[in-house]
Structure formats: structure tokens, C-alpha cells
Design a protein around this motif. Structure first.
Motif, PDB file in Angstrom:
ATOM      1  N   GLY A  49       0.817  -1.204   0.000  1.00 45.38           N
ATOM      2  CA  GLY A  49       0.000   0.000   0.000  1.00 45.38           C
ATOM      3  C   GLY A  49       0.850   1.254   0.000  1.00 45.38           C
ATOM      4  O   GLY A  49       1.937   1.280   0.581  1.00 45.38           O
ATOM      5  N   SER A  50       0.350   2.308  -0.653  1.00 47.55           N
ATOM      6  CA  SER A  50       1.080   3.568  -0.724  1.00 47.55           C
ATOM      7  C   SER A  50       0.103   4.686  -1.085  1.00 47.55           C
ATOM      8  O   SER A  50      -1.116   4.507  -0.992  1.00 47.55           O
ATOM      9  CB  SER A  50       2.202   3.468  -1.765  1.00 47.55           C
ATOM     10  OG  SER A  50       3.041   4.598  -1.711  1.00 47.55           O
ATOM     11  N   PHE A  51       0.622   5.812  -1.527  1.00 56.46           N
ATOM     12  CA  PHE A  51      -0.176   6.961  -1.945  1.00 56.46           C
ATOM     13  C   PHE A  51       0.414   7.530  -3.225  1.00 56.46           C
ATOM     14  O   PHE A  51       1.613   7.427  -3.462  1.00 56.46           O
ATOM     15  CB  PHE A  51      -0.168   8.058  -0.870  1.00 56.46           C
ATOM     16  CG  PHE A  51      -0.875   7.664   0.386  1.00 56.46           C
ATOM     17  CD1 PHE A  51      -2.222   7.945   0.564  1.00 56.46           C
ATOM     18  CD2 PHE A  51      -0.190   6.995   1.392  1.00 56.46           C
ATOM     19  CE1 PHE A  51      -2.861   7.567   1.726  1.00 56.46           C
ATOM     20  CE2 PHE A  51      -0.832   6.609   2.554  1.00 56.46           C
ATOM     21  CZ  PHE A  51      -2.182   6.906   2.724  1.00 56.46           C
ATOM     22  N   VAL A  52      -0.440   8.167  -4.042  1.00 57.75           N
ATOM     23  CA  VAL A  52       0.014   8.956  -5.183  1.00 57.75           C
ATOM     24  C   VAL A  52      -0.517  10.368  -4.985  1.00 57.75           C
ATOM     25  O   VAL A  52      -1.478  10.587  -4.243  1.00 57.75           O
ATOM     26  CB  VAL A  52      -0.466   8.387  -6.538  1.00 57.75           C
ATOM     27  CG1 VAL A  52       0.178   7.051  -6.826  1.00 57.75           C
ATOM     28  CG2 VAL A  52      -1.974   8.284  -6.602  1.00 57.75           C
ATOM     29  N   GLU A  53       0.119  11.313  -5.651  1.00 56.99           N
ATOM     30  CA  GLU A  53      -0.267  12.709  -5.506  1.00 56.99           C
ATOM     31  C   GLU A  53      -0.717  13.274  -6.841  1.00 56.99           C
ATOM     32  O   GLU A  53      -0.075  13.047  -7.875  1.00 56.99           O
ATOM     33  CB  GLU A  53       0.913  13.523  -4.964  1.00 56.99           C
ATOM     34  CG  GLU A  53       0.549  14.956  -4.649  1.00 56.99           C
ATOM     35  CD  GLU A  53       1.695  15.715  -4.017  1.00 56.99           C
ATOM     36  OE1 GLU A  53       1.699  16.954  -4.121  1.00 56.99           O
ATOM     37  OE2 GLU A  53       2.585  15.089  -3.411  1.00 56.99           O
ATOM     38  N   THR A  54      -1.823  14.034  -6.818  1.00 62.19           N
ATOM     39  CA  THR A  54      -2.309  14.710  -8.015  1.00 62.19           C
ATOM     40  C   THR A  54      -1.654  16.090  -8.098  1.00 62.19           C
ATOM     41  O   THR A  54      -1.029  16.562  -7.142  1.00 62.19           O
ATOM     42  CB  THR A  54      -3.838  14.872  -7.982  1.00 62.19           C
ATOM     43  OG1 THR A  54      -4.194  15.687  -6.864  1.00 62.19           O
ATOM     44  CG2 THR A  54      -4.534  13.523  -7.911  1.00 62.19           C
ATOM     45  N   LYS A  55      -1.834  16.759  -9.227  1.00 65.40           N
ATOM     46  CA  LYS A  55      -1.224  18.075  -9.436  1.00 65.40           C
ATOM     47  C   LYS A  55      -1.688  19.088  -8.398  1.00 65.40           C
ATOM     48  O   LYS A  55      -0.931  19.972  -8.003  1.00 65.40           O
ATOM     49  CB  LYS A  55      -1.528  18.572 -10.850  1.00 65.40           C
ATOM     50  CG  LYS A  55      -0.783  19.822 -11.199  1.00 65.40           C
ATOM     51  CD  LYS A  55      -0.965  20.213 -12.633  1.00 65.40           C
ATOM     52  CE  LYS A  55      -0.168  21.475 -12.901  1.00 65.40           C
ATOM     53  NZ  LYS A  55      -0.270  21.898 -14.266  1.00 65.40           N
ATOM     54  N   ASP A  56      -2.928  18.949  -7.938  1.00 69.29           N
ATOM     55  CA  ASP A  56      -3.449  19.892  -6.938  1.00 69.29           C
ATOM     56  C   ASP A  56      -3.049  19.516  -5.508  1.00 69.29           C
ATOM     57  O   ASP A  56      -3.533  20.106  -4.546  1.00 69.29           O
ATOM     58  CB  ASP A  56      -4.963  20.040  -7.058  1.00 69.29           C
ATOM     59  CG  ASP A  56      -5.726  18.752  -6.815  1.00 69.29           C
ATOM     60  OD1 ASP A  56      -5.113  17.729  -6.430  1.00 69.29           O
ATOM     61  OD2 ASP A  56      -6.953  18.759  -7.007  1.00 69.29           O
ATOM     62  N   GLY A  57      -2.153  18.521  -5.363  1.00 70.30           N
ATOM     63  CA  GLY A  57      -1.641  18.148  -4.050  1.00 70.30           C
ATOM     64  C   GLY A  57      -2.473  17.135  -3.290  1.00 70.30           C
ATOM     65  O   GLY A  57      -2.146  16.779  -2.164  1.00 70.30           O
ATOM     66  N   ARG A  58      -3.527  16.644  -3.906  1.00 72.14           N
ATOM     67  CA  ARG A  58      -4.384  15.645  -3.265  1.00 72.14           C
ATOM     68  C   ARG A  58      -3.671  14.298  -3.255  1.00 72.14           C
ATOM     69  O   ARG A  58      -3.126  13.869  -4.263  1.00 72.14           O
ATOM     70  CB  ARG A  58      -5.691  15.558  -4.048  1.00 72.14           C
ATOM     71  CG  ARG A  58      -6.776  14.757  -3.432  1.00 72.14           C
ATOM     72  CD  ARG A  58      -8.104  14.982  -4.172  1.00 72.14           C
ATOM     73  NE  ARG A  58      -7.948  14.988  -5.618  1.00 72.14           N
ATOM     74  CZ  ARG A  58      -8.352  14.008  -6.425  1.00 72.14           C
ATOM     75  NH1 ARG A  58      -8.950  12.942  -5.928  1.00 72.14           N
ATOM     76  NH2 ARG A  58      -8.179  14.095  -7.727  1.00 72.14           N
ATOM     77  N   GLU A  59      -3.656  13.627  -2.095  1.00 71.74           N
ATOM     78  CA  GLU A  59      -3.061  12.296  -1.992  1.00 71.74           C
ATOM     79  C   GLU A  59      -4.165  11.246  -2.076  1.00 71.74           C
ATOM     80  O   GLU A  59      -5.191  11.356  -1.408  1.00 71.74           O
ATOM     81  CB  GLU A  59      -2.280  12.141  -0.688  1.00 71.74           C
ATOM     82  CG  GLU A  59      -0.957  12.857  -0.712  1.00 71.74           C
ATOM     83  CD  GLU A  59      -0.036  12.397   0.408  1.00 71.74           C
ATOM     84  OE1 GLU A  59      -0.497  11.773   1.381  1.00 71.74           O
ATOM     85  OE2 GLU A  59       1.167  12.675   0.292  1.00 71.74           O
ATOM     86  N   ILE A  60      -3.927  10.232  -2.902  1.00 75.53           N
ATOM     87  CA  ILE A  60      -4.902   9.165  -3.113  1.00 75.53           C
ATOM     88  C   ILE A  60      -4.250   7.847  -2.705  1.00 75.53           C
ATOM     89  O   ILE A  60      -3.147   7.535  -3.169  1.00 75.53           O
ATOM     90  CB  ILE A  60      -5.339   9.099  -4.595  1.00 75.53           C
ATOM     91  CG1 ILE A  60      -5.931  10.437  -5.032  1.00 75.53           C
ATOM     92  CG2 ILE A  60      -6.336   7.965  -4.810  1.00 75.53           C
ATOM     93  CD1 ILE A  60      -6.166  10.537  -6.530  1.00 75.53           C
ATOM     94  N   PRO A  61      -4.909   7.059  -1.838  1.00 78.96           N
ATOM     95  CA  PRO A  61      -4.336   5.758  -1.475  1.00 78.96           C
ATOM     96  C   PRO A  61      -4.389   4.796  -2.659  1.00 78.96           C
ATOM     97  O   PRO A  61      -5.371   4.762  -3.406  1.00 78.96           O
ATOM     98  CB  PRO A  61      -5.219   5.279  -0.326  1.00 78.96           C
ATOM     99  CG  PRO A  61      -6.489   6.040  -0.467  1.00 78.96           C
ATOM    100  CD  PRO A  61      -6.173   7.323  -1.171  1.00 78.96           C
ATOM    101  N   VAL A  62      -3.320   4.013  -2.839  1.00 80.24           N
ATOM    102  CA  VAL A  62      -3.232   3.043  -3.933  1.00 80.24           C
ATOM    103  C   VAL A  62      -2.567   1.774  -3.436  1.00 80.24           C
ATOM    104  O   VAL A  62      -1.957   1.750  -2.366  1.00 80.24           O
ATOM    105  CB  VAL A  62      -2.432   3.596  -5.132  1.00 80.24           C
ATOM    106  CG1 VAL A  62      -3.158   4.745  -5.799  1.00 80.24           C
ATOM    107  CG2 VAL A  62      -1.026   3.986  -4.737  1.00 80.24           C
TER     108      VAL A  62
END
Length: 186
Positions: A49-62
């Protein structure tokens, strides 16, 4: 033509990441991409498990799924784009004539995985993700449970992901279509 530059960029990024030149993460668009395949054979698998970041700084679990080599038969990949005339589907199909799509050093950031049947060989679950060693250069954060196996075979596989990268990608029988409306792989 659209896919070739993206594949070349992904090859450079993963190759450089594996060699330690750059980090393995990049900013994601955040648009879900759906992939299905009749049969997937993975060699050298690491998952955590980890996180990715969108351009607007939102972190999404993946859920990170890394493999030394992946062979996918009857692969379909699709995502939706909003447009003034309604949804548009970008749909890619490959590996349909008996030759698989082959990916080397693939890393995928998934939000959903499912298979009609999956078989893991030399399976380890709960191993500290920072100690995973099946895919050179790929490990997770310390203290996070990880999974690894020497091989994974999945039938009727479906996946929703936000990003994937590969050091090399071979796409026999490639067809890309831009379709008005919703025509996703599943």
C-alpha cells in the motif's frame, strides 16, 4: 501515435528510477484507467500500500503492484474523457492474436484488482514492504505489510489504476480507438 511517446517517457522514467537517478513517483492525473485481460502471467511480484499525488496536491491511497515481467493476453485498456458532446472513451486493445503484451519492470498504482482465479507461487504476505526483493529497485515504506511472490497467474483479471510505468512495453496487435460515449473494458 499518442501511446508511443508516453511509452517512451515511461521507459525512461522507470529505467532511471531503477538505476536510482530519479524517484519512482510522478504526479498523476487522478483519472481512473480500467484494464482487463483474459490471462496475466507475472514473474517476480512485489505489492504494498502507498499513496500517489495529483497536481493539486491531493493524496490518493493506492496498491502498488510491481513485476519484473508481465505477459497479458487479450488486453483491453480504457479511460473516459469529459467533452462538450458527452463522455469520450479512449480504448486500447493489444495481445489479441495469441502473442501477449509484454512489459518489463512494470509498476502500477491500482485502486482495484480482481480476478476470476489467481495463483501465487512462493507467496509471502506480511513481509515488511521495505525488505521486498522480487523486483530490483522496488520496495515500499518500512512498517507497511508487503506481499511478494516469484510468479502470479491470474485469469479474467480486471484492474482500475491511476498510473503505470514500464522499462519496456511490447504491444502486438495494437489498436487505439477514440469513441463517443461510454465503451469501457468493463
Amino acid at each position: 501515435m499518442i501511446f508511443v511517446p508516453a511509452a517512451a517517457a515511461a521507459t525512461f522514467l522507470v529505467g532511471a528510477a531503477v538505476q536510482g537517478a530519479i524517484g519512482a513517483s510522478f504526479v498523476v492525473a487522478g483519472t481512473p484507467i480500467k484494464t482487463s485481460a483474459e490471462l496475466v502471467k507475472s514473474y517476480g511480484a512485489a505489492e504494498f500500500g502507498s499513496f500517489v499525488e495529483t497536481k493539486d496536491g491531493r493524496e490518493i491511497p493506492v496498491y502498488v503492484v510491481a513485476n519484473r515481467r508481465v505477459e497479458s493476453y487479450n488486453l483491453c485498456q480504457s479511460y473516459l474523457l469529459p467533452s462538450p458532446v458527452g463522455p469520450v472513451t479512449i480504448r486500447i486493445v493489444a495481445g489479441t492474436e495469441g502473442r501477449p503484451v509484454v512489459s518489463q519492470h512494470q509498476v502500477t498504482k491500482a485502486t482495484m484488482l480482481e480476478a476470476g482465479h489467481a495463483t501465487y507461487t512462493d507467496f509471502e504476505f506480511g513481509r515488511d514492504a521495505s525488505t521486498l526483493d522480487q523486483v530490483p529497485g522496488i520496495s515500499g515504506p518500512a512498517g507497511v505489510p508487503g506481499v511478494q511472490a516469484t510468479a502470479v497467474v491470474a485469469r479474467n483479471a480486471r484492474q482500475v489504476f491511476l498510473a503505470t510505468s514500464s522499462a519496456r512495453l511490447d504491444l502486438p496487435d495494437l489498436r487505439l480507438r477514440v469513441l463517443l460515449g461510454v465503451h469501457e473494458c468493463f
